[in-house]
Design a protein around this motif. Structure first.
Motif, PDB file in Angstrom:
ATOM      1  N   ASP A 108      98.950 -46.788  98.945  1.00  0.00           N
ATOM      2  CA  ASP A 108      98.825 -46.701 100.400  1.00  0.00           C
ATOM      3  C   ASP A 108      98.471 -45.292 100.879  1.00  0.00           C
ATOM      4  O   ASP A 108      98.379 -45.047 102.085  1.00  0.00           O
ATOM      5  CB  ASP A 108     100.120 -47.160 101.083  1.00  0.00           C
ATOM      6  N   GLN A 109      98.252 -44.363  99.943  1.00  0.00           N
ATOM      7  CA  GLN A 109      97.990 -42.982 100.356  1.00  0.00           C
ATOM      8  C   GLN A 109      96.576 -42.802 100.911  1.00  0.00           C
ATOM      9  O   GLN A 109      96.385 -42.240 101.983  1.00  0.00           O
ATOM     10  CB  GLN A 109      98.213 -42.024  99.182  1.00  0.00           C
ATOM     11  N   TYR A 110      95.581 -43.252 100.197  1.00  0.00           N
ATOM     12  CA  TYR A 110      94.190 -43.133 100.661  1.00  0.00           C
ATOM     13  C   TYR A 110      93.300 -44.039  99.811  1.00  0.00           C
ATOM     14  O   TYR A 110      93.681 -44.475  98.737  1.00  0.00           O
ATOM     15  CB  TYR A 110      93.693 -41.689 100.593  1.00  0.00           C
ATOM     16  N   THR A 111      92.117 -44.306 100.329  1.00  0.00           N
ATOM     17  CA  THR A 111      91.154 -45.141  99.618  1.00  0.00           C
ATOM     18  C   THR A 111      90.006 -44.277  99.137  1.00  0.00           C
ATOM     19  O   THR A 111      89.479 -43.458  99.881  1.00  0.00           O
ATOM     20  CB  THR A 111      90.610 -46.255 100.534  1.00  0.00           C
ATOM     21  N   VAL A 112      89.606 -44.453  97.893  1.00  0.00           N
ATOM     22  CA  VAL A 112      88.528 -43.639  97.329  1.00  0.00           C
ATOM     23  C   VAL A 112      87.203 -44.381  97.423  1.00  0.00           C
ATOM     24  O   VAL A 112      87.150 -45.598  97.632  1.00  0.00           O
ATOM     25  CB  VAL A 112      88.812 -43.265  95.862  1.00  0.00           C
ATOM     26  N   SER A 113      86.125 -43.634  97.252  1.00  0.00           N
ATOM     27  CA  SER A 113      84.777 -44.186  97.308  1.00  0.00           C
ATOM     28  C   SER A 113      84.574 -45.228  96.212  1.00  0.00           C
ATOM     29  O   SER A 113      85.095 -45.099  95.102  1.00  0.00           O
ATOM     30  CB  SER A 113      83.761 -43.049  97.154  1.00  0.00           C
ATOM     31  N   GLU A 114      83.811 -46.259  96.540  1.00  0.00           N
ATOM     32  CA  GLU A 114      83.475 -47.265  95.532  1.00  0.00           C
ATOM     33  C   GLU A 114      82.501 -46.690  94.518  1.00  0.00           C
ATOM     34  O   GLU A 114      81.821 -45.696  94.769  1.00  0.00           O
ATOM     35  CB  GLU A 114      82.843 -48.486  96.219  1.00  0.00           C
ATOM     36  N   ARG A 115      82.439 -47.326  93.370  1.00  0.00           N
ATOM     37  CA  ARG A 115      81.459 -46.979  92.356  1.00  0.00           C
ATOM     38  C   ARG A 115      80.500 -48.150  92.156  1.00  0.00           C
ATOM     39  O   ARG A 115      80.761 -49.266  92.608  1.00  0.00           O
ATOM     40  CB  ARG A 115      82.147 -46.617  91.039  1.00  0.00           C
ATOM     41  N   LEU A 116      79.423 -47.881  91.457  1.00  0.00           N
ATOM     42  CA  LEU A 116      78.409 -48.903  91.240  1.00  0.00           C
ATOM     43  C   LEU A 116      78.072 -49.022  89.764  1.00  0.00           C
ATOM     44  O   LEU A 116      78.005 -48.023  89.052  1.00  0.00           O
ATOM     45  CB  LEU A 116      77.150 -48.573  92.038  1.00  0.00           C
ATOM     46  N   PHE A 177      96.219 -64.576  80.299  1.00  0.00           N
ATOM     47  CA  PHE A 177      94.918 -64.013  80.632  1.00  0.00           C
ATOM     48  C   PHE A 177      95.019 -62.881  81.653  1.00  0.00           C
ATOM     49  O   PHE A 177      95.994 -62.750  82.385  1.00  0.00           O
ATOM     50  CB  PHE A 177      93.962 -65.104  81.138  1.00  0.00           C
ATOM     51  N   MET A 178      93.981 -62.052  81.674  1.00  0.00           N
ATOM     52  CA  MET A 178      93.937 -60.902  82.571  1.00  0.00           C
ATOM     53  C   MET A 178      93.676 -61.381  83.990  1.00  0.00           C
ATOM     54  O   MET A 178      92.577 -61.819  84.325  1.00  0.00           O
ATOM     55  CB  MET A 178      92.854 -59.924  82.132  1.00  0.00           C
ATOM     56  N   PHE A 179      94.703 -61.303  84.825  1.00  0.00           N
ATOM     57  CA  PHE A 179      94.584 -61.729  86.220  1.00  0.00           C
ATOM     58  C   PHE A 179      93.655 -60.796  86.989  1.00  0.00           C
ATOM     59  O   PHE A 179      92.881 -61.211  87.840  1.00  0.00           O
ATOM     60  CB  PHE A 179      95.971 -61.759  86.869  1.00  0.00           C
ATOM     61  N   THR A 180      93.745 -59.521  86.674  1.00  0.00           N
ATOM     62  CA  THR A 180      92.828 -58.529  87.246  1.00  0.00           C
ATOM     63  C   THR A 180      92.579 -57.471  86.187  1.00  0.00           C
ATOM     64  O   THR A 180      93.480 -57.135  85.412  1.00  0.00           O
ATOM     65  CB  THR A 180      93.399 -57.900  88.533  1.00  0.00           C
ATOM     66  N   LEU A 181      91.366 -56.956  86.124  1.00  0.00           N
ATOM     67  CA  LEU A 181      91.017 -55.980  85.098  1.00  0.00           C
ATOM     68  C   LEU A 181      89.877 -55.105  85.599  1.00  0.00           C
ATOM     69  O   LEU A 181      88.905 -55.602  86.163  1.00  0.00           O
ATOM     70  CB  LEU A 181      90.599 -56.692  83.807  1.00  0.00           C
ATOM     71  N   GLY A 182      90.014 -53.801  85.418  1.00  0.00           N
ATOM     72  CA  GLY A 182      88.964 -52.888  85.873  1.00  0.00           C
ATOM     73  C   GLY A 182      89.312 -51.457  85.512  1.00  0.00           C
ATOM     74  O   GLY A 182      89.903 -51.196  84.466  1.00  0.00           O
ATOM     75  N   ARG A 183      88.978 -50.552  86.417  1.00  0.00           N
ATOM     76  CA  ARG A 183      89.249 -49.129  86.210  1.00  0.00           C
ATOM     77  C   ARG A 183      90.037 -48.582  87.397  1.00  0.00           C
ATOM     78  O   ARG A 183      89.993 -49.147  88.496  1.00  0.00           O
ATOM     79  CB  ARG A 183      87.942 -48.346  86.056  1.00  0.00           C
ATOM     80  N   TYR A 184      90.694 -47.462  87.158  1.00  0.00           N
ATOM     81  CA  TYR A 184      91.374 -46.740  88.240  1.00  0.00           C
ATOM     82  C   TYR A 184      90.756 -45.357  88.349  1.00  0.00           C
ATOM     83  O   TYR A 184      90.497 -44.692  87.355  1.00  0.00           O
ATOM     84  CB  TYR A 184      92.871 -46.596  87.951  1.00  0.00           C
ATOM     85  N   TRP A 185      90.520 -44.953  89.577  1.00  0.00           N
ATOM     86  CA  TRP A 185      90.141 -43.554  89.811  1.00  0.00           C
ATOM     87  C   TRP A 185      90.597 -43.131  91.198  1.00  0.00           C
ATOM     88  O   TRP A 185      90.757 -43.942  92.109  1.00  0.00           O
ATOM     89  CB  TRP A 185      88.624 -43.347  89.670  1.00  0.00           C
ATOM     90  N   ASP A 186      90.874 -41.832  91.307  1.00  0.00           N
ATOM     91  CA  ASP A 186      91.113 -41.221  92.607  1.00  0.00           C
ATOM     92  C   ASP A 186      90.403 -39.870  92.589  1.00  0.00           C
ATOM     93  O   ASP A 186      89.501 -39.661  91.770  1.00  0.00           O
ATOM     94  CB  ASP A 186      92.614 -41.115  92.917  1.00  0.00           C
ATOM     95  N   ASP A 187      90.763 -38.970  93.437  1.00  0.00           N
ATOM     96  CA  ASP A 187      90.050 -37.694  93.497  1.00  0.00           C
ATOM     97  C   ASP A 187      90.307 -36.811  92.284  1.00  0.00           C
ATOM     98  O   ASP A 187      89.564 -35.851  92.041  1.00  0.00           O
ATOM     99  CB  ASP A 187      90.448 -36.928  94.768  1.00  0.00           C
ATOM    100  N   ASP A 188      91.357 -37.127  91.508  1.00  0.00           N
ATOM    101  CA  ASP A 188      91.727 -36.253  90.394  1.00  0.00           C
ATOM    102  C   ASP A 188      91.790 -36.948  89.040  1.00  0.00           C
ATOM    103  O   ASP A 188      91.585 -36.305  88.008  1.00  0.00           O
ATOM    104  CB  ASP A 188      93.095 -35.606  90.665  1.00  0.00           C
TER     105      ASP A 188
END
Length: 271
Positions: A108-116, A177-188
């Motif tokens: 809930d702190q902040y939302t980062v830019s999406e990636r493509l 099974f993987m209910f959700t799967l992806g990557r995590y990133w923030d500014d750091d």
């Protein structure tokens, strides 16, 4: 399988037979550089021959893949840039990816830019190495191309290795099974792999397509990153090109740790 991953990161999506007994440089010349004029027409259909489309795709092909970074790099406003990205996603050239911040207690702190993500490896390769250097390539002068390619080829397969690692987990996690799967990133902080299973277990991982065995420090760093972003992990997962040190392999007995190598991807051929 190492060769298969490397070659797929370049030629994936190209409708040709690839002879993996030949060097990647020879195959690039045969199937891409010497077919420049033919492929250029195909690419022009994707980009609608609009230079701004090409600029954004070139900025995304090598870099952190963030929308804001790409728009700044090529000097396009966010509104214009996102309109182009939406069109390219509609054309299935690109796919939007969001950070799985919801798995963090700091979500809930902040939302980062999406990636493509590029949906076709060969299109990404084109905009990374061919399109920016088209003048020399058109004249069959490949010196500048090879200089740029050799400077970036080590990390170029990384994102494909990550994506294949994600797909492998989906295949093997049939019971839970993987209910959700992806990557995590923030500014750091960046995490190559995070997910949540159907039963609610959290996984986090690192994927390294490097020519050295993965050491215990990789697991230590992964744990520290998860601690910093407050993701409570049940199982840590590592994917490696060249395997693991003996010290790290012994930790499988005492920790919730799974280790995989590129050899595991032979499952895709069986599937």
């Amino acid at each position: 399988m190492e060769t298969a991953v490397e070659y797929f990161s370049i030629f994936g999506g190209l409708d040709v037979d690839i002879d993996t007994s030949k060097s990647v440089e020879e195959l690039i010349e045969t199937h891409i550089l010497k077919r420049y004029k033919y492929l250029r027409n195909f690419i022009a259909d994707i980009t609608k021959a609009d230079p701004e489309y090409s600029k954004i795709l070139t900025a995304l092909a090598i870099g952190d893949r963030r929308t804001n970074s790409a728009f700044r790099k090529v000097g396009i406003s966010f509104d214009n840039g996102i309109e182009i990205v939406d069109d390219l996603c509609g054309l299935k050239v690109l796919k939007l990816e969001k950070s799985l911040q919801k798995l963090s207690k700091l979500s809930d702190q902040y939302t980062v830019s999406e990636r493509l993500l590029f949906t076709s490896p060969v299109v990404r390769f084109w905009f990374a190495f061919v399109s920016p250097l088209f003048k020399g390539i058109k004249e069959k002068n490949y010196e500048e191309f090879y200089k740029k390619y050799n400077n970036h080829k080590t990390e170029f397969s990384d994102i494909i290795f990550e994506q294949l690692s994600h797909e492998y987990l989906k295949v093997i996690s049939k019971d839970d099974f993987m209910f959700t799967l992806g990557r995590y990133w923030d500014d750091d902080i960046n995490l190559d792999l995070v997910g949540k299973t159907k039963s609610g277990k959290i996984v986090a991982g690192s994927c390294k397509f490097t020519n050295s065995k993965i050491k215990k420090t990789e697991l230590t760093n992964l744990k520290e990153k998860c601690k910093q972003v407050k993701i409570d992990v049940d199982t840590f997962i590592l994917f490696s090109k060249k395997g693991y040190t003996s010290e790290l392999k012994t930790l499988k007995k005492t920790e919730n740790l799974q280790l995989f190598t590129v050899k595991n991807f032979s499952l895709f051929l069986e599937e």
